[in-house]
Scaffold this motif. Structure first.
Motif, PDB file in Angstrom:
ATOM      1  N   ARG A 182      14.820 -40.898 -27.274  1.00 15.73           N
ATOM      2  CA  ARG A 182      14.785 -41.635 -28.507  1.00 15.73           C
ATOM      3  C   ARG A 182      15.636 -41.561 -29.734  1.00 15.73           C
ATOM      4  N   GLN A 183      15.871 -40.350 -30.151  1.00 19.33           N
ATOM      5  CA  GLN A 183      16.577 -39.886 -31.509  1.00 19.33           C
ATOM      6  C   GLN A 183      18.128 -40.166 -31.737  1.00 19.33           C
ATOM      7  N   VAL A 184      18.463 -41.003 -31.269  1.00 13.02           N
ATOM      8  CA  VAL A 184      19.570 -41.657 -31.235  1.00 13.02           C
ATOM      9  C   VAL A 184      21.079 -41.086 -31.438  1.00 13.02           C
ATOM     10  N   ILE A 185      20.446 -41.099 -32.845  1.00 14.22           N
ATOM     11  CA  ILE A 185      21.679 -40.712 -33.798  1.00 14.22           C
ATOM     12  C   ILE A 185      22.408 -39.032 -33.615  1.00 14.22           C
ATOM     13  N   HIS A 186      21.349 -38.023 -33.020  1.00 10.82           N
ATOM     14  CA  HIS A 186      21.566 -36.461 -32.485  1.00 10.82           C
ATOM     15  C   HIS A 186      22.623 -36.387 -31.093  1.00 10.82           C
ATOM     16  N   GLY A 187      23.116 -35.630 -30.807  1.00  9.96           N
ATOM     17  CA  GLY A 187      23.571 -35.144 -29.483  1.00  9.96           C
ATOM     18  C   GLY A 187      22.886 -33.548 -29.402  1.00  9.96           C
ATOM     19  N   THR A 188      23.553 -33.742 -27.977  1.00  9.01           N
ATOM     20  CA  THR A 188      23.438 -32.158 -27.140  1.00  9.01           C
ATOM     21  C   THR A 188      23.240 -31.237 -28.170  1.00  9.01           C
ATOM     22  N   SER A 189      25.011 -31.122 -28.269  1.00 13.74           N
ATOM     23  CA  SER A 189      25.624 -29.666 -29.174  1.00 13.74           C
ATOM     24  C   SER A 189      24.586 -29.926 -30.186  1.00 13.74           C
ATOM     25  N   TRP A 190      23.892 -30.355 -30.843  1.00 14.44           N
ATOM     26  CA  TRP A 190      23.112 -30.156 -32.377  1.00 14.44           C
ATOM     27  C   TRP A 190      21.908 -29.865 -31.740  1.00 14.44           C
ATOM     28  N   VAL A 191      22.078 -29.503 -30.855  1.00 17.56           N
ATOM     29  CA  VAL A 191      20.190 -29.025 -30.125  1.00 17.56           C
ATOM     30  C   VAL A 191      19.659 -27.475 -31.099  1.00 17.56           C
TER      31      VAL A 191
END
Length: 390
Positions: A80-89
């Motif tokens: 749901r937090q669409v500003i973030h992407g997998t590479s930012w985990v």
């Protein structure tokens, strides 16, 4: 002061091209776009609500955006937090958000506050901004944001979400406007409202409510349209229905003169949701529970009070599912009594809050047991990594 002064504001050729669809709107035009560029907005939280808020404020051309958050991106956020992407985990949310904002609008100034908003720092952080967008998910911070906005005379664009339902409004638009304390004069009892981590939320819901908040912010900045001030907008995603409630200032509302201890005011003492209940019942750590299970010195019943969809994700082997709502309604009391007869009762949920509530309810019927601190989440981290975290 809103709308902001645009005397010295100019749009570059790139900005004219970028915002051309705004510029041809009679309600916005060149003056409205300059107001957006001259404006500053502080967004508290960059989670479910903060993500769409920040994306659309940046895309709209807001010239200065502040972000307050101290969390890191988790896999469970990405639904749901669409500003973030997998590479930012695993990395700070504010850094992820800033990178995405500058991809959308490189003309935007992005200020980062990697800290929790507190009574000590709130006024200093909020004061330089024209308005605040509240994207938080807990009552102490909502009261804090509200009271700081009242003291500073800042509009507060509010939204909240839970499961399939959301709400939005504008607080403190002017001196005669309602504020958050007119909606909630007193905070609900601690643990009464489950967090999204325990109750869940459909991923698109914060997008809808966050976009409504962004819309209100744009209208306030440009001085167009009719805002939600004095109106609470309620949204039901399952029924796809909107309804509206009138919200008026309470003439007997206490005057806000200073910021207070909001953890104490909300009765949470700085603890996580559910920890108040957990502290009132006997408890055991997951390591201690593992020792009991492995020792096989006594018959035990490990009761799982999560909801069935959670049990479909992961279970502690040997546990018996008995959802909390069945226990609190009284429907499952005799079932638990029968299952626990002659056995030592341990109760767990995801984090430890719901299981404590279950024990309090069972105790009223003479059934005693022990709470598993940290629940299945702690079990997965400390005992058995093969148990899926969620």
């Amino acid at each position: 002061m809103l709308p902001p002064d645009t005397t010295d504001v100019q749009l570059s050729p790139d900005e004219v091209a970028r915002f051309s669809r705004h510029l041809i709107l009679p309600e916005v035009g060149m003056e409205g776009q300059k107001r957006l560029k001259a404006a500053s907005v502080l967004c508290v939280g960059t989670g479910g609500l903060g993500s769409p808020l920040l994306l659309y404020l940046a895309a709209a051309g807001v010239g200065r955006i502040g972000i307050v958050d101290f969390d890191v991106v988790d896999h469970s956020n990405l639904q749901r937090q669409v500003i973030h992407g997998t590479s930012w985990v695993g990395k700070p949310k504010i850094e992820s958000a800033k990178a995405r904002i500058l991809e959308i609008n490189p003309h935007c100034q992005v200020d980062l506050y990697e800290t929790a908003l507190t009574s000590e720092n709130a006024l200093g952080i909020i004061e330089p901004y024209d308005l605040v967008c509240d994207g938080t998910d807990n009552f102490p911070t909502r009261y804090l944001v509200n009271d700081a906005c009242v003291l500073l005379g800042k509009p507060n664009v509010y939204g909240s979400i839970f499961r399939f339902e959301g709400q939005a409004t504008v607080f403190n638009l002017d001196a005669e406007s309602p504020n958050y304390r007119d909606l909630f004069p007193e905070p609900p009892p601690p643990g009464m409202v489950p967090s999204c981590a325990e109750g869940g939320v459909v991923g698109v819901l914060p997008g809808i409510i966050g976009v409504i908040q962004a819309t209100e912010a744009v209208k306030i900045i440009t001085g167009i349209g009719t805002t939600l001030s004095g109106r609470l907008l309620l949204f039901d995603a399952l029924g796809m229905k909107f309804r509206e409630l009138k919200l008026r200032p309470n003439p007997e509302r206490p005057v806000i003169e200073e910021l207070i201890d909001y953890q104490e005011f909300c009765g949470v003492g700085g603890t996580a949701p559910g920890q108040e209940e957990a502290g009132s019942v006997p408890s055991i750590t997951v390591a201690e529970l593992k020792t009991v299970i492995d020792g096989q010195l006594e018959d035990i019943l490990l009761l799982d009070v999560r909801n069935p969809p959670e049990a479909d994700i992961a279970v502690i082997p040997g546990s018996v599912l008995m959802p909390l709502d069945r226990i609190e309604s009284g429907e499952a009391i005799e079932d638990v009594r029968r299952l626990a007869e002659g056995k030592k009762l341990f109760v767990h949920c995801k984090l430890g809050g719901r299981s404590a509530k279950a024990l309090l309810a069972l105790g009223r019927h003479g059934i005693e047991g022990i709470n598993v601190s940290g629940g299945i989440d702690a079990w997965s981290q400390e005992i058995d990594p093969s148990v899926q975290r969620y």
